[in-house]
Design a protein around this motif. Structure first.
Motif: not given
Ligand code: ADP
Ligand code: ASP
Ligand code: MG
Length: 423
Positions: A216, A155-156, A151-153, A110, A213, A41, A136, A210, A205
């Motif tokens: 994910c 993880d995905t 946001r937090g992507g 997104r 994600h 990140s 992300f 948070k 989630a």
């Protein structure tokens, strides 16, 4: 040889020292004989700072340009991490999301991952290098523009790559020791969960925890890929996110696995709506047409004298003014009286598969809220979740009260927050 994907969040790479610490950890994994793909990140609060900067030059930054700007955060950390690793005598190559083959839809801010074609990562691995991928981000299949996953992507990104590369596990390194029974920043007595099912983690989630994600977890469930959430600051075993609780675990299965809270939503109330067929459909269709996701909905019984009712719903605060504008435009057509907008709400959700077989969870929960003086404004449930909306200022007290009411408090404090600003 095993293949492992390791993802390091922003607080784990906040400065040069942290990057060197993470590099040493990655090098140790590589030296233990595994192939390693790293997803990283942006450093610390870089993404928030870039958003602030964008807002200073434009009140409504263009989505394409905002994504271009934000993806720069991850490019900085991936290159620095690769340098730090090569300083330890191992070869590391960094790749943007696009170079790593993360193909997405074209919705800026997104985008969803629709395909992963990681040939360059596979080449790097085959040549003995460690691959470092910027989290992300991806590239849109149709427009070829750079996109972000929300946001937090990161993880995905990690789970998507792990699935595409058929990795044994995806490790998510963060600033707490795993998934806890509540946010350790709010409940110091929170307990670390040894394991949690995809089903429960999805609800956690989606309800605001948070630590992972949402997408994910959806992705991991689809590919039945185990996720290990752990701290990059300690060597403790973290939390395993898996399909089923391990054998024998079910006897001791707590009724509630976790409590999530969310302070990012707002509530819109449409006052004095004529109670006739088709009105709710008209309102929610208009909102859906504008690609706004709504969460809870409450419609009251209409007053006998007037035939009018009130409809309330919650949605992301970030969409608040846009949604209010959309509903306002329908006033002439539908003939409601007024709109109220409230962005001082908070949401609290109890999640646990044990709820299915235990009556009385709602009663205990509401009694705890009453004792804590928390007024419940809205309620929604699923098979394994109960959510309430209350005042934002009551949320933290409510989380602590519910945690205690369901006997979740640990005897000794194990919830350490190692870093991060919680932003
Ligand atoms: P990263 O930068 O590593 O992606 P995040 O800030 O996205 O980290 O996620 C980790 C944070 O999630 C923790 O610092 C913690 O405050 C928060 N969190 C919320 N709910 C939970 C939970 N149930 N268990 C662990 N952490 C949680
Ligand atoms: N840097 C991005 C964010 O702050 C993505 C991530 O950290 O996962 O949301
Ligand atoms: Mg995160």
């Amino acid at each position: 040889m095993g293949l492992i994907v390791q993802k390091f969040g922003g607080s784990s790479v906040a400065d040069a020292e942290s990057i060197k610490r993470v590099a040493a950890r990655i090098a140790a994994t590589k030296r233990s004989g595994q192939q390693v793909v790293v997803v990283v990140s942006a450093m610390g609060d870089t993404t928030d700072e870039l958003i602030d900067l964008a807002n200073q030059v434009s009140p409504m930054p263009n989505g394409r340009e905002l994504d271009m700007l934000l993806t720069a955060g991850e490019r900085i950390s991936m290159a620095l991490l690769a340098m730090a690793i090569s300083n330890l005598g191992l070869e590391a190559r960094s790749f943007t999301g696009s170079q790593a083959g993360i193909i997405t839809t074209s919705t800026h801010g997104r985008a969803r991952v629709i395909d992963v074609t990681p040939s360059r990562i596979q080449e790097a691995l085959a040549e003995g290098a460690i691959a470092i991928v910027a989290g992300f981000q991806g590239v849109a299949q149709d427009t070829k523009d750079i996109t972000t996953l929300g946001r937090g992507g990161s993880d995905t990104t990690a789970v998507a790559l792990a699935a595409a590369l058929d990795a044994d596990v995806c490790e998510i390194y963060t600033d707490v020791d795993g998934v806890f029974s509540a946010d350790p920043r709010i409940v110091p007595a929170a307990r670390k969960l040894k394991s949690v099912t995809y089903e429960e983690m999805l609800e956690l989630a989606a309800s605001g925890a948070k630590v992972l994600h949402l997408r994910c977890v959806e992705y991991a469930r689809r590919f039945n890929l185990p996720i290990h959430v752990r701290s990059s600051f300690s060597n403790l075993e973290g939390t395993w996110v898996v399909k089923d609780q391990p054998e024998g675990g079910s006897m001791e299965q707590a009724i509630i696995s976790g409590i999530a809270h969310d302070k990012s939503e707002a509530k819109i109330t449409i006052v004095g709506v004529p109670d006739r067929a088709g009105v709710a459909a008209r309102i929610f269709q208009a909102i859906a047409d504008n690609d706004i996701n709504i969460d809870m909905i409450v419609q009251n019984v209409s007053a006998a004298a007037t035939g009018l009712t009130d409809i309330s719903f919650t949605l992301p605060r970030a969409e608040g003014s846009r949604a209010t504008g959309i509903v306002q435009k329908l006033q002439g057509e539908i003939g409601f009286q007024s709109i109220q907008y409230d962005d001082q709400i908070g949401k609290l959700s109890l999640i646990g598969a044990g709820m299915r077989s235990h009556p009385g969870v709602t009663a205990t929960f509401f009694a705890a809220m009453a004792d804590a003086g928390v007024n419940i404004e809205m309620i929604s449930t699923s098979e394994i979740r109960i959510s309430i909306v209350c005042r934002e200022s009551d949320v933290e007290r409510a989380v602590k009260a519910a945690h205690t009411a369901f006997d979740l408090d640990a005897d000794q404090v194990e919830a350490v927050v190692y870093g991060g600003s919680g932003r």
